[in-house]
Write an enzyme that holds these catalytic residues in place. Structure first.
Site, PDB file in Angstrom:
ATOM      1  N   HIS A 164       8.348   6.493  45.517  1.00 34.70           N
ATOM      2  CA  HIS A 164       9.401   5.513  45.741  1.00 34.70           C
ATOM      3  C   HIS A 164       9.731   4.768  44.448  1.00 34.70           C
ATOM      4  O   HIS A 164       8.975   4.797  43.482  1.00 34.70           O
ATOM      5  CB  HIS A 164       8.980   4.492  46.808  1.00 34.70           C
ATOM      6  CG  HIS A 164       9.096   5.010  48.204  1.00 34.70           C
ATOM      7  ND1 HIS A 164       8.147   5.856  48.764  1.00 34.70           N
ATOM      8  CD2 HIS A 164      10.032   4.808  49.163  1.00 34.70           C
ATOM      9  CE1 HIS A 164       8.507   6.146  50.007  1.00 34.70           C
ATOM     10  NE2 HIS A 164       9.637   5.522  50.279  1.00 34.70           N
ATOM     11  N   LYS A 168       9.445  -1.243  45.430  1.00 31.65           N
ATOM     12  CA  LYS A 168       8.889  -1.195  46.782  1.00 31.65           C
ATOM     13  C   LYS A 168       7.588  -1.989  46.810  1.00 31.65           C
ATOM     14  O   LYS A 168       6.702  -1.773  45.977  1.00 31.65           O
ATOM     15  CB  LYS A 168       8.647   0.246  47.220  1.00 31.65           C
ATOM     16  CG  LYS A 168       8.134   0.380  48.657  1.00 31.65           C
ATOM     17  CD  LYS A 168       8.122   1.821  49.115  1.00 31.65           C
ATOM     18  CE  LYS A 168       7.551   1.964  50.505  1.00 31.65           C
ATOM     19  NZ  LYS A 168       8.285   1.171  51.517  1.00 31.65           N
TER      20      LYS A 168
END
Length: 275
Positions: A164, A168
């Site tokens: 990600h 995040k």
């Protein structure tokens, strides 16, 4: 379609990357009505959320008081919906507040613990209020998970890699945890140990989920959301991978959840359970 038949929607985390996509999707849906936008960015308070999202003025200002905005979603003929893309630290209280106000939450924020999910499920049951907690709104991810379940019938060794963007806040991702939980329910313990392993750096082998499944998290700028489920056996590797190139891919799933949660009276976890 009259305003009386539209589903009122509040977007919490409206100025974030996912929140802006939700604003655009809700604004363009003929059966939905955006009634409120919440965000804690002090530089955007009072601004028109449509202008911030890039879809033109919607005459809905960004506010930072969730409860006052939830009230707006309770004044319509149809019970309102709150879409939450905020932060793991606040999502539990956000969902409880929505249920308390009679607003049905659709939650894309990950990081809820098993205990918090159980508590929210009981709270939703008592209130007879629908709630959807969705680790991943992508139809492609649901298909990957179903393919992984089939592969698990034939492979005893599996590891998960999730990748990600570096903004995040939680790791592993809710999607990776959900995938591991689904594989764990197959009824086997994976990755039988052949040697005694030593980690020279803590965490080198990733986090250990249910039934001995390893999850590895990568965080880098340039990524959005990606997941690999890698199965191994003598002489072969079987890799399932899902890549996100644009956050708009989640919007069909978000809109589906907004429409379906209005017909529900309990909490459901996972997009696969409403498809």
């Amino acid at each position: 379609m009259s305003d009386q038949s539209l589903i009122p929607v509040v977007v919490n985390g409206a100025a974030g990357k996912m929140g802006r996509e939700v604003i655009k999707a809700v604004a363009s849906a003929k059966d939905l009505m955006l009634v409120g936008a919440v965000d804690n960015n002090p530089h955007l308070l009072g601004q028109d959320v449509g202008e911030v999202a890039g879809c033109g003025a919607l005459e809905v200002p960004i506010l930072n008081d969730l409860q006052s905005v939830l009230v707006l979603a309770t004044q319509e003929a149809i019970q309102g919906v709150m879409v939450d893309f905020t932060h793991p630290d606040s999502v539990y209280e956000n969902v409880r507040s929505a249920i308390a106000y009679g607003v049905r939450p659709v939650v894309g924020t990950t990081g809820l613990s098993d205990e918090q999910l159980e508590d929210l499920s009981e709270f939703a049951d008592k209130a007879s209020t629908g709630a959807l907690v969705i680790p991943n709104f992508s139809i492609g991810m649901v298909l990957l998970q179903q393919a992984a379940l089939k592969a698990a019938e034939y492979f005893d060794h599996v590891e998960i890699i999730e990748l990600h963007h570096n903004q995040k806040a939680d790791a592993p991702s809710g999607t990776a945890i959900k995938t591991a939980q689904m594989l764990a329910k197959v009824g086997k313990t994976y990755n039988p140990q052949l040697v005694s392993e030593t980690e020279h750096l803590a965490g080198a082998r990733g986090s250990l989920a249910e039934e001995n499944i390893r999850i590895h998290s990568v965080r880098l700028p340039g990524l959005i959301a990606h997941q690999e489920v890698i199965f191994g056996a003598t002489g072969q590797i079987y890799t399932l991978r899902h890549d996100t190139s644009d956050r708009s891919c989640y919007m069909p799933g978000v809109l589906l959840c907004i429409r379906q949660v209005t017909e529900m009276t309990s909490l459901v976890y996972g997009l696969e359970n409403i498809l």
